[in-house]
Every structure is written in C-alpha cells, then in structure tokens.
Design a protein around this motif. Structure first.
Motif, PDB file in Angstrom:
ATOM      1  N   GLU A  57      79.274  24.490  61.123  1.00 25.27           N
ATOM      2  CA  GLU A  57      78.258  23.161  60.297  1.00 25.27           C
ATOM      3  C   GLU A  57      79.650  22.187  60.979  1.00 25.27           C
ATOM      4  O   GLU A  57      80.216  20.699  61.666  1.00 25.27           O
ATOM      5  CB  GLU A  57      78.544  22.493  58.670  1.00 25.27           C
ATOM      6  CG  GLU A  57      78.508  21.025  58.246  1.00 25.27           C
ATOM      7  CD  GLU A  57      77.270  20.415  58.710  1.00 25.27           C
ATOM      8  OE1 GLU A  57      76.733  19.539  59.612  1.00 25.27           O
ATOM      9  OE2 GLU A  57      76.020  21.070  59.174  1.00 25.27           O
ATOM     10  N   ILE A  58      80.757  22.979  60.913  1.00 29.13           N
ATOM     11  CA  ILE A  58      82.296  22.185  61.927  1.00 29.13           C
ATOM     12  C   ILE A  58      82.346  22.691  63.094  1.00 29.13           C
ATOM     13  O   ILE A  58      82.498  21.577  63.338  1.00 29.13           O
ATOM     14  CB  ILE A  58      83.599  23.774  61.398  1.00 29.13           C
ATOM     15  CG1 ILE A  58      84.017  23.730  59.944  1.00 29.13           C
ATOM     16  CG2 ILE A  58      84.711  23.217  62.545  1.00 29.13           C
ATOM     17  CD1 ILE A  58      84.725  24.751  59.552  1.00 29.13           C
ATOM     18  N   VAL A  59      81.949  23.212  63.811  1.00 28.43           N
ATOM     19  CA  VAL A  59      81.150  23.333  66.044  1.00 28.43           C
ATOM     20  C   VAL A  59      80.689  22.329  65.698  1.00 28.43           C
ATOM     21  O   VAL A  59      80.327  21.519  66.483  1.00 28.43           O
ATOM     22  CB  VAL A  59      81.043  24.911  65.715  1.00 28.43           C
ATOM     23  CG1 VAL A  59      80.467  24.326  67.257  1.00 28.43           C
ATOM     24  CG2 VAL A  59      81.952  25.727  65.228  1.00 28.43           C
ATOM     25  N   LYS A  60      79.645  22.123  64.574  1.00 26.95           N
ATOM     26  CA  LYS A  60      78.376  21.090  65.571  1.00 26.95           C
ATOM     27  C   LYS A  60      78.655  19.334  65.283  1.00 26.95           C
ATOM     28  O   LYS A  60      79.261  18.974  66.246  1.00 26.95           O
ATOM     29  CB  LYS A  60      77.489  21.320  64.053  1.00 26.95           C
ATOM     30  CG  LYS A  60      76.283  20.229  64.215  1.00 26.95           C
ATOM     31  CD  LYS A  60      75.273  20.350  63.336  1.00 26.95           C
ATOM     32  CE  LYS A  60      73.959  18.917  62.635  1.00 26.95           C
ATOM     33  NZ  LYS A  60      73.339  18.990  61.974  1.00 26.95           N
ATOM     34  N   THR A  61      79.742  18.916  64.232  1.00 27.63           N
ATOM     35  CA  THR A  61      80.488  18.621  64.245  1.00 27.63           C
ATOM     36  C   THR A  61      81.734  17.959  65.436  1.00 27.63           C
ATOM     37  O   THR A  61      81.403  17.088  66.140  1.00 27.63           O
ATOM     38  CB  THR A  61      81.733  18.330  62.628  1.00 27.63           C
ATOM     39  OG1 THR A  61      80.167  18.895  61.937  1.00 27.63           O
ATOM     40  CG2 THR A  61      82.555  16.620  62.352  1.00 27.63           C
ATOM     41  N   MET A  62      82.095  19.277  66.026  1.00 26.92           N
ATOM     42  CA  MET A  62      83.562  18.798  66.599  1.00 26.92           C
ATOM     43  C   MET A  62      82.063  18.323  68.463  1.00 26.92           C
ATOM     44  O   MET A  62      82.785  17.777  69.182  1.00 26.92           O
ATOM     45  CB  MET A  62      83.816  20.214  67.530  1.00 26.92           C
ATOM     46  CG  MET A  62      85.126  20.867  66.032  1.00 26.92           C
ATOM     47  SD  MET A  62      85.282  22.530  66.256  1.00 26.92           S
ATOM     48  CE  MET A  62      86.072  22.390  67.265  1.00 26.92           C
ATOM     49  N   LYS A  63      81.464  19.011  68.606  1.00 18.65           N
ATOM     50  CA  LYS A  63      80.399  19.048  69.492  1.00 18.65           C
ATOM     51  C   LYS A  63      79.861  17.640  69.369  1.00 18.65           C
ATOM     52  O   LYS A  63      79.478  16.745  70.514  1.00 18.65           O
ATOM     53  CB  LYS A  63      79.321  19.434  69.822  1.00 18.65           C
ATOM     54  CG  LYS A  63      79.444  21.250  69.770  1.00 18.65           C
ATOM     55  CD  LYS A  63      78.185  22.018  69.771  1.00 18.65           C
ATOM     56  CE  LYS A  63      78.503  23.571  69.901  1.00 18.65           C
ATOM     57  NZ  LYS A  63      78.463  23.537  71.880  1.00 18.65           N
ATOM     58  N   GLU A  64      79.859  16.715  68.490  1.00 20.04           N
ATOM     59  CA  GLU A  64      79.163  15.412  67.962  1.00 20.04           C
ATOM     60  C   GLU A  64      80.887  14.357  68.912  1.00 20.04           C
ATOM     61  O   GLU A  64      80.169  13.608  69.427  1.00 20.04           O
ATOM     62  CB  GLU A  64      79.086  14.764  66.598  1.00 20.04           C
ATOM     63  CG  GLU A  64      77.474  15.850  66.152  1.00 20.04           C
ATOM     64  CD  GLU A  64      77.508  15.574  64.330  1.00 20.04           C
ATOM     65  OE1 GLU A  64      78.748  14.515  64.347  1.00 20.04           O
ATOM     66  OE2 GLU A  64      76.595  16.005  63.868  1.00 20.04           O
ATOM     67  N   LEU A  65      81.978  14.748  68.365  1.00 18.44           N
ATOM     68  CA  LEU A  65      83.046  14.452  68.915  1.00 18.44           C
ATOM     69  C   LEU A  65      83.446  14.268  70.275  1.00 18.44           C
ATOM     70  O   LEU A  65      83.825  13.324  70.648  1.00 18.44           O
ATOM     71  CB  LEU A  65      84.259  14.620  68.178  1.00 18.44           C
ATOM     72  CG  LEU A  65      84.574  14.093  66.851  1.00 18.44           C
ATOM     73  CD1 LEU A  65      85.783  14.869  65.830  1.00 18.44           C
ATOM     74  CD2 LEU A  65      84.913  12.526  67.215  1.00 18.44           C
TER      75      LEU A  65
END
Length: 627
Positions: A604-612
C-alpha cells in the motif's frame, strides 16, 4: 665460483667506527711521511724524535675532532653528503688546531713544530680521501649486495626530475619493493634522449612500445604536478599491458624531507576516474558562508562530513553537526580537533525523524543555511523496508523543510541523487518526493529551496569501490550484478565543491544537475581494480555476476524525460527545467503517504508512492505488479 655478499643485519658499533677512523687518520699521517721522505731514511731518522713527540697531540686532536663532529654516528652503509661534511669539518678543524699549536711551539716556546708543514698539508688531504673512500666503499658493497638480494623486475620511472632521481636512489638502497630501474620517461622535450643516473630518458608518448621493448612490469609515477588527463592515459596504457603502477606520495608527506619505499603506494582507482580540478570563485563562497550559522544533517556521513570540512575553510560563525550516528560523529570531532577547526562547530546527536529534537535545534541555533545530506540510500534495503524510507527520506526531509520556513532560514540545499530520476526503486522515489516537497515550498516564505542531483561518489560509505577493495583483500570474488551495468562517478570533494557552488548561485526552486562525465561500466571498473592490485582475472581472482538486485537500474539518468537543462555560469553545473507543484496539494498527498507508516503495509505504501510520482516504474521488484 660464486661470491655471495651477505648484507649486515645490524649496524656496526659506534665505538668501532670511532677507533677505525682514528686508525685511518694515523695511517694517513704515516703515508704523508712516506711521501715526504720517500726512501731517504736518514732524513726521516732526523725527524723521528719530532714525530714521536707530536704523535700523542695528533691522536688526541683527531679523536676530539671525530667526537665533536660525530663522524662515527652515521650509518656507514647509508653514507650521505651530511656524513661527508662532518668528515671534512672534523679533519679541517683538527688540522687548523695542529697548525696553531705548531705556531705556538715554534714562535712562542721556540721549540719544534708538531710536524713539518708539508706533512700537515698532505695528511689533511690523505685523511679526507681515505675516510671518504672507506665510507663510500662500504656503501657500494652494501648496495651491490642489496641488488643481488632483491628482485630485478624491469621498472620505469615516470619523471626525470629531482623526484625521479630521489625515487631511483630510494629504490636502490631499500629492498622493500622489488624492481630494477631500467629507464625514465618524461614529457620535457629537452630531456628526451639524455641519460640520468645511467638510465636513458624516453618520451612518455612512446610508452606502449617501451613497455614491450624493455619488458616493463612496473611503472612508478614520480612527478609532483602532473596533468590529470595525461596521468590517466599513462595508467590506462599500463593497465592494458599488465604493468603495475605505483605512485610517489606528495613531498609534503615525506618525513624530514625524505621518503622511503614504504611510502610508495599503488595507484588508486580514484586516480583513474578523477577529472580536472574544479575551479571555484572562492571570494563568492567566502561571502556566502563567512560568519553564517550552518546546519549540516547527516554530518558524519561521506557527503556530510566533506561538506563540513570544506565549509570550515570559509570561517562560518558555527557549523551544526547533526547526525544520529554517534561513533562517526565522534570520529569527525576528533578530526576537526586535530585540524584546529573544532571551535567552528557544535555537535548535536539527533534524528531528523524526531520533530521535537529538530525544533529545539532550530530554536537554539537559528541556522541561516541548511545542507540536508541525511538519508537512507541503499537501494536493496529500502526496497525491503519502504516504511523506513518514508520516515527518513520523506518525513525527515519534510520536518526540516517545514522548520526552515518557520525559522526563516535563508537557504536550504537538498542533497539528492540520480536515482530520483524516473525512479525504479523505493529509495529513488522517496528522494524524488522530497525534491517535490522542497520545490513546492519554495514560495511559502523567505527560504530558498535548492536541490542538487548527482550520481555515485567514489569511496562513499557502502559504494562499489570500497566493496571491491574489501573483496580483493579477501581474495575475491568481486561481485557485479550485471555485465553491462553502468554508473556515473564523482569524487567526494568534487561533489561537495559543486554543492557549495550550487547553494551560492541558487535563487530558489532549482534542481541543479552536476556534470558527471562519462558513465563507467562496473564490470570494467572491477577489471581495472584487479589489475591495479597486481592480480589477474581468472588466475588470481574471479568476477562473479550475481544478477540485478530489486529496484536496480542498468543505466542511471540525471534528468527525467520531461526535464531539460540550461547552462549556468559554472560549466559543470546545469539547471534542470522542471514541472511546478502546488504546495497544498503536494503537502496533503505526502502527509497521507507518511500516515501509511502506521499500517506497515509495504504494498500500500509503494502504491501511494507511485500515485505521487507517476514515472516511478519498479524494476526487478515485487512491486512491478503495481505498475
């Protein structure tokens, strides 16, 4: 029949040399009488009583001269010009004393001279000659024996100046380094073709042919100032021809103006990868940093500590050394104490993730300039621990940026990386998010936010070069993740010089990109380091291909696809034209990402980073499924 010369294992006792010198002096006196009277024994018989009466005075005077001038203290097999001076002064002072006593005896006491004047003069020259012949003979016998006891590996000296001559002499009198100097090479056309110390001086441009012709196995660089490009070319030629390259240290490091073969060291890989020295306007930098309070985070790290070293040259009011690494901070403090710079610094043990600790530091010291070098930087570790990358690289940076605005800091310099460009790993993306936050905050207050972006630095903690050195010392193998992987390299001092210059020229909101030169193939780097160590790949040591690590790129980039560069007044610093960001939107997204830490859900952390960071595409990683 073979004559074996056995080298002495210990020095001859001083009392023996003292007595031997007196014996030589006495023999010189007898030779002077023999020359003076030849075969006229009846004349010598008339002088015999004078000779006997003067002999005690002569022996006492000569002994006193040898004792006063310490002619017996030098190591005979290492006789130098200083030893020769002592001999001449001792004999000269003694002869002068003999003449004075003779004058007093003759003109005051109306007695005979100690010895005839002709005898005194002849004895003076014969004594000096015999004492020096004795010393030089012992030295020559020792050097000849030393040559037989050491290897005769054909060796070239690069540099036919004074340092080259000193190097040859040092090699000949010490057995620590195997090698027989067979020739010199030099760039000075006036020296080409001449002989020096019995060896011909050749043009350095003819080095490849010379290596084959003379079967050269070693080359020693003995030039004080040498063009970096030319030096690298010489080293490259030697590496390609399996010639070991050694380097004479800077004369400033010589002990009492002399150096030993123990100081001659192999060439470092940094010498091969380094570039021309950076030229900076020191006056501008002095105006920028003099009498300023400067905070350096990650001050005990490779980059942070070098920034501190260079800042001390500009006499700031105070440099705050902020780091959570206790032992490296202690080592840096000791280094600064030895250099007499500790009064310019204050040490704070703290973590940039601890907002309260940071705020107390800002409140107490009121930093005017910040160099933010604290970060987690190892790609594989952060790929496995993305929550920690968020806390340090993102939240830690956010803490500092927010406080810089709150306390009206003048300038804030973020030390970033080429891995932030089109990131393929968590570490690179975390640094890119820190860049974005700093850019978006640039117009919120007085603080000018500047980002500097560069590749790998030679010799930094955890970088490939220290790893290869350690692996070579252990006998191998050297581990390379991919045969075609490349990286940009820059020396630590060079990178930090450009960081200081970028801070000086920054007006706020820029990302400065450093000219990293040509990218280097890591496999070729491993080959060169092995050869520089005097080893052969496949025979002495192996190179093992281990495969790309999670998140690792084959090729690093310094600019994202949507970025272009513009030149600055410094040829090695470019300014990237980047997208603009709205602080409010960015701040909310970054805070939402930081809040993910509580969940400890890496996906979930990496997914949010990719959105940013939409350009974040995972490579060779479990997170590739999120792309």
């Amino acid at each position: 029949m073979c004559i074996v010369i056995k080298l002495p294992t210990q020095n001859t006792p001083r009392w023996f040399i003292f007595l031997f010198d007196i014996g030589i002096a006495f023999t010189s006196l007898l030779l002077a009488y023999a020359i003076r009277f030849e075969s006229k024994n009846f004349q010598f018989t008339n002088e015999y009583d004078i000779f006997l009466s003067g002999l005690p005075f002569y022996l006492i005077i000569r002994a006193a001269g040898f004792y006063y001038f310490k002619t017996y203290q030098g190591v005979i097999r290492h006789t130098s010009t200083q030893d020769g001076k002592r001999v001449v002064f001792a004999i000269g002072a003694g002869t002068f004393t003999i003449i004075v006593i003779s004058m007093i005896k003759n003109f005051v006491l109306h007695s005979n001279f100690l010895f005839p004047l002709s005898i005194i003069i002849m004895e003076f020259f014969i004594s000096i000659f015999m004492l020096m012949v004795f010393r030089i003979s012992v030295k020559l016998i020792y050097l000849e024996g030393l040559k037989k006891s050491k290897g005769d590996t054909p060796t070239l000296i690069f540099g036919a100046g004074i340092y080259g001559v000193i190097t040859k002499h040092t090699l000949e009198k010490e057995a620590r380094i195997d090698g027989k100097v067979v020739a010199f090479i030099d760039d000075n056309p006036k020296l080409i073709g001449k002989s020096l110390e019995g060896c011909k001086i050749h043009d350095s441009a003819k080095l490849p042919a010379l290596i084959k012709e003379l079967e050269i196995k070693k080359l020693i660089i003995a030039i004080k100032n040498i063009d970096g490009k030319h030096k690298r070319e010489i080293i490259r030629i030697c590496i390609d021809n399996d010639v070991e390259v050694l380097n004479v240290p800077d004369p400033k490091t010589w002990i009492n103006g002399e150096f030993s073969t123990g100081q001659i060291k192999p060439i470092n890989i940094e010498d091969l990868l380094g570039r021309a020295p950076i030229k900076l306007n020191k006056d501008n930098l002095f105006d920028e940093y003099s009498n300023k309070v400067i905070l350096v985070t990650g001050a005990a790290g490779s980059i942070g500590s070098e920034i501190v070293r260079q800042l001390t040259e500009y006499v700031p009011q105070k440099i705050i050394l902020f780091d959570q690494a206790e032992s490296p901070l202690y080592n840096l403090e000791n280094e600064l104490k030895e250099k007499g710079k500790i009064h310019l610094t204050e040490t704070v043990v703290g973590d940039i993730r601890n907002l309260d600790r940071l705020k107390r530091t800002f409140d107490y010291f009121k930093p005017e300039i910040i160099f933010h070098a604290a970060a987690y930087k190892h790609v594989p570790l952060m790929e496995e621990n993305p929550s920690e990358a968020i806390l340090t690289n993102i939240q830690g940076s956010k803490n500092l940026i927010d406080l810089a605005i709150e306390f009206n800091t003048e300038k804030f310099v973020l030390i970033s990386t080429d891995k932030a460009v089109n990131p393929t790993n968590v570490m690179g993306c975390s640094k890119r998010i820190a860049e974005i936050y700093g850019q978006s905050a640039n117009n919120l207050g007085k603080t000018k936010f500047i980002t500097t972006r560069f590749g790998n630095v030679l010799g930094s903690n955890g970088s490939v070069i220290p790893l290869f050195k350690k692996q070579i010392e252990a006998g191998g193998p050297l581990t390379v993740t991919h045969r075609n992987i490349t990286r940009y390299f820059m020396t630590i001092p060079e990178a930090c010089q450009l960081v200081l210059e970028a801070c000086n020229m920054g007006a706020g909101g820029e990302i400065f990109v450093f000219d990293m030169g040509e990218s280097v193939k890591i496999y070729d780097l491993a080959l060169k380091m092995i050869k520089l160590s005097g080893l052969q790949v496949g025979k002495d040591i192996e190179i093992k291909i281990t495969g790309l690590r999670p998140g690792e790129k084959l090729f690093e980039e310094l600019l994202a696809t949507e970025e272009n560069t513009m030149p600055t007044h410094h040829s090695q610093i470019l300014k990237a034209e980047v997208r603009s960001y709205e602080f409010d939107k960015v701040s909310l997204k970054i805070q939402a990402l930081i809040n993910k830490f509580e969940e400890q859900d890496n996906v979930e952390i990496v997914k949010t980073m990719k959105e940013l960071v939409p350009e974040f595409k995972s490579n060779n990683s479990i997170y590739a499924k999120l792309d």
